[in-house]
Motif scaffolding. Structure first.
Motif, short mmCIF file in Angstrom:
data_model
loop_
_atom_site.label_atom_id
_atom_site.label_comp_id
_atom_site.label_asym_id
_atom_site.label_seq_id
_atom_site.Cartn_x
_atom_site.Cartn_y
_atom_site.Cartn_z
N UNK A 102 0.83 -1.20 0.00
CA UNK A 102 0.00 0.00 0.00
C UNK A 102 0.87 1.25 0.00
N UNK A 103 0.62 2.15 -0.96
CA UNK A 103 1.29 3.45 -1.02
C UNK A 103 0.23 4.53 -0.82
N UNK A 104 0.52 5.51 0.06
CA UNK A 104 -0.40 6.62 0.31
C UNK A 104 0.33 7.94 0.15
N UNK A 105 -0.39 8.96 -0.34
CA UNK A 105 0.26 10.25 -0.55
C UNK A 105 -0.76 11.38 -0.58
N UNK A 106 -0.26 12.58 -0.24
CA UNK A 106 -1.02 13.82 -0.42
C UNK A 106 -0.32 14.75 -1.42
N UNK A 107 0.65 14.21 -2.13
CA UNK A 107 1.43 14.98 -3.10
C UNK A 107 0.89 14.69 -4.50
N UNK A 141 -6.65 3.56 7.20
CA UNK A 141 -7.38 4.05 8.38
C UNK A 141 -6.53 3.99 9.64
N UNK A 142 -5.51 3.15 9.68
CA UNK A 142 -4.65 3.08 10.87
C UNK A 142 -3.89 4.38 11.09
N UNK A 143 -3.77 5.19 10.05
CA UNK A 143 -3.06 6.46 10.19
C UNK A 143 -3.96 7.54 10.79
N UNK A 144 -5.27 7.39 10.65
CA UNK A 144 -6.18 8.42 11.14
C UNK A 144 -6.09 9.71 10.36
N UNK A 145 -5.50 9.66 9.17
CA UNK A 145 -5.33 10.87 8.35
C UNK A 145 -6.21 10.79 7.11
N UNK A 146 -6.38 11.94 6.50
CA UNK A 146 -7.04 12.01 5.20
C UNK A 146 -5.97 12.03 4.12
N UNK A 147 -6.16 11.20 3.08
CA UNK A 147 -5.19 11.10 1.99
C UNK A 147 -5.85 11.47 0.67
N UNK A 148 -5.08 12.10 -0.19
CA UNK A 148 -5.60 12.45 -1.52
C UNK A 148 -5.72 11.21 -2.40
N UNK A 149 -4.87 10.23 -2.15
CA UNK A 149 -4.93 9.02 -2.97
C UNK A 149 -3.79 8.08 -2.65
N UNK A 150 -3.64 7.08 -3.51
CA UNK A 150 -2.57 6.10 -3.33
C UNK A 150 -2.66 5.03 -4.39
N UNK A 151 -1.90 3.98 -4.20
CA UNK A 151 -1.98 2.81 -5.08
C UNK A 151 -1.84 1.57 -4.21
N UNK A 152 -2.38 0.46 -4.71
CA UNK A 152 -2.32 -0.80 -3.99
C UNK A 152 -2.09 -1.93 -4.98
N UNK A 153 -1.08 -2.76 -4.67
CA UNK A 153 -0.76 -3.89 -5.54
C UNK A 153 -1.09 -5.18 -4.80
#
Length: 442
Positions: A102-107, A141-153
């Protein structure tokens, strides 16, 4: 040694001869020896220290296709299949599972780059999903943050660095191969211009084929043979947490920190690309070749100290075959942890997922990640030394592609009509001409 590692017993005696000798018992070396033995070859695996004790036990444990450079993606895909097959066929537990990455980002720029890679992946039948903000928030959800997006393989996964290489070495011995720890290879003998033997501190093994899977030591070993192999090492630090944290993804990457579940239920923490460039004469020798790499990644690399000079793996010296070498003085590269980096890694991880702050730090360690100027490994015969096969410069990707690399090297040694992947992108001969401007994207 600070890093956890499964210990195994060595074979009792050094053979007088072998069909092939593999030098270096990291993940690539053990898989190379294993696949050669499966084809009926008499194989000896020699290691100056312990099986898997250097970078093969110090990495994240990721086995990924996601965000791979196009030159490495085919061997990454094959490696995932081989991780599964090895575990099923050998009965050895290497801790492999397709847990998904799982990759998460706000960039926005980072997300665009990942989406572009996913478009490319679809053209080669690799599954990787672009996540909407809602999907990213659910998976993260474990981060408790809002993310703009990400990718999942979903088909990518992890294996256990603390036991993988030793487990493969045991499977090799079950096939009749031999494993020799605390047995440094000092150099090669040649006859008629071809490899005829490997000289070790415990004696010479007659062989027509020597495969060097020497990690950060490869360039200095090559130098003894008059072979120029441009290589640089980055000292990277890792923090390990004790088991007990709940609800944490098995493998999560963000720009700030990356988190991976270990086989014991604890977690490994790191900052992607973060490292120290320790000063060495070899580093100065190949500085020009690595300039494009360093310019591309300068934000995450910082000057180091004299650790590399003390370790001796990047020496420019020549050594005699009848006397102890730098490898016998430094059996296991176990460099100092950058304590400032370790503290920052832990701070970022707890800030990202406060649950991680509920468990103790169980260990900290560092390792040398060896790289080539283009960030793509060198695998193939060195033409001016027939019978000498180089397998080094895996640039932090060697653990995940270890099975595919070992299979490909066995293909090269045995002259397979249809190798597992096209070997040409990995040829060491490419360094005879310029690889300037061809730095791997991921």
């Amino acid at each position: 040694m600070r890093v956890p590692l499964l210990k195994i017993e060595s074979s009792p005696t050094l053979p007088e001869s072998a069909d092939a000798v593999v030098i270096g018992a990291g993940i690539v070396g053990v898989f190379t020896a294993y696949y050669l033995a499966k084809r009926g070859l008499k194989v000896a695996l020699v290691e100056k220290g312990l099986v898997g004790a250097e970078q093969s036990s110090r990495n994240w444990g990721w086995c990924r296709q996601q965000n791979r450079d196009a030159r490495e993606l085919p061997i990454s895909t094959k490696s995932l299949e081989l991780w599964e097959r090895f575990q099923a066929e050998s009965g050895e537990n290497v801790g492999f599972s397709r847990c998904g990455l799982l990759y998460l980002s706000n960039d926005e720029a980072e997300l665009a780059g990942w989406a572009k890679w996913c478009d490319f992946a679809r053209t080669v039948n690799v599954t990787s999903h672009v996540l909407t903000s809602e999907q990213a928030n659910e998976r993260g959800r474990a981060t408790g943050r809002n993310w703009k997006g990400g990718i999942f393989s979903p088909t990518d996964g992890i294996a256990d660095p603390s036991r993988a290489a030793p487990a493969v070495a045991r499977a090799l011995m079950a096939l009749g191969g031999t494993v020799h720890q605390s047995c440094a290879a000092r150099g090669l003998e040649t006859s008629g211009g071809r490899v005829s033997g490997v000289v070790t501190e415990k004696g010479t093994i007659r062989t027509p084929v020597a495969i060097l899977s020497g990690g950060a030591w490869a360039s200095s070993f090559c130098r003894q043979l008059g072979v120029v192999f441009p290589q640089a090492s980055v000292r990277s630090s890792i923090v390990a947490l004790a088991p007990g944290a709940q609800g944490i993804p098995d493998a999560l990457h963000t720009k700030d920190v990356s988190v991976t579940r270990r086989g014991d239920g604890g977690y490994t923490l790191a900052i992607s690309g973060y490292g120290r460039l320790d000063m060495t004469l070899q580093g100065l020798r190949f500085g020009r070749e690595f300039m494009p790499m360093f310019m591309k990644r300068w934000r995450s690399l910082r000057p180091g100290g004299l650790e590399g000079l003390r370790s001796g793996h990047e020496t420019l010296s020549r050594w005699a075959l009848d006397k102890p070498t730098p490898m016998e003085k430094m059996r296991i590269l176990d460099p100092s942890v950058d304590e400032g980096t370790a503290a920052e890694i832990h701070r970022r991880a707890v800030a990202l997922m406060p649950e991680l702050g509920k468990v103790d730090i169980s260990a900290k360690w560092a390792g040398y990640i060896d790289s080539t100027p283009d960030g793509v490994p060198a695998m193939g015969e060195v033409h001016n030394v027939p019978g000498f096969i180089l397998a080094a410069g895996f640039s932090g990707h060697g653990f995940g592609i270890g099975p595919g690399a070992g299979h490909l090297l066995a293909d090269i040694v045995t002259g397979a009509a249809e190798p597992i992947v096209d070997p040409r992108p990995y040829s060491p001969e490419r360094f005879r001409s310029s690889v300037w401007g061809k730095v791997a994207e991921f």
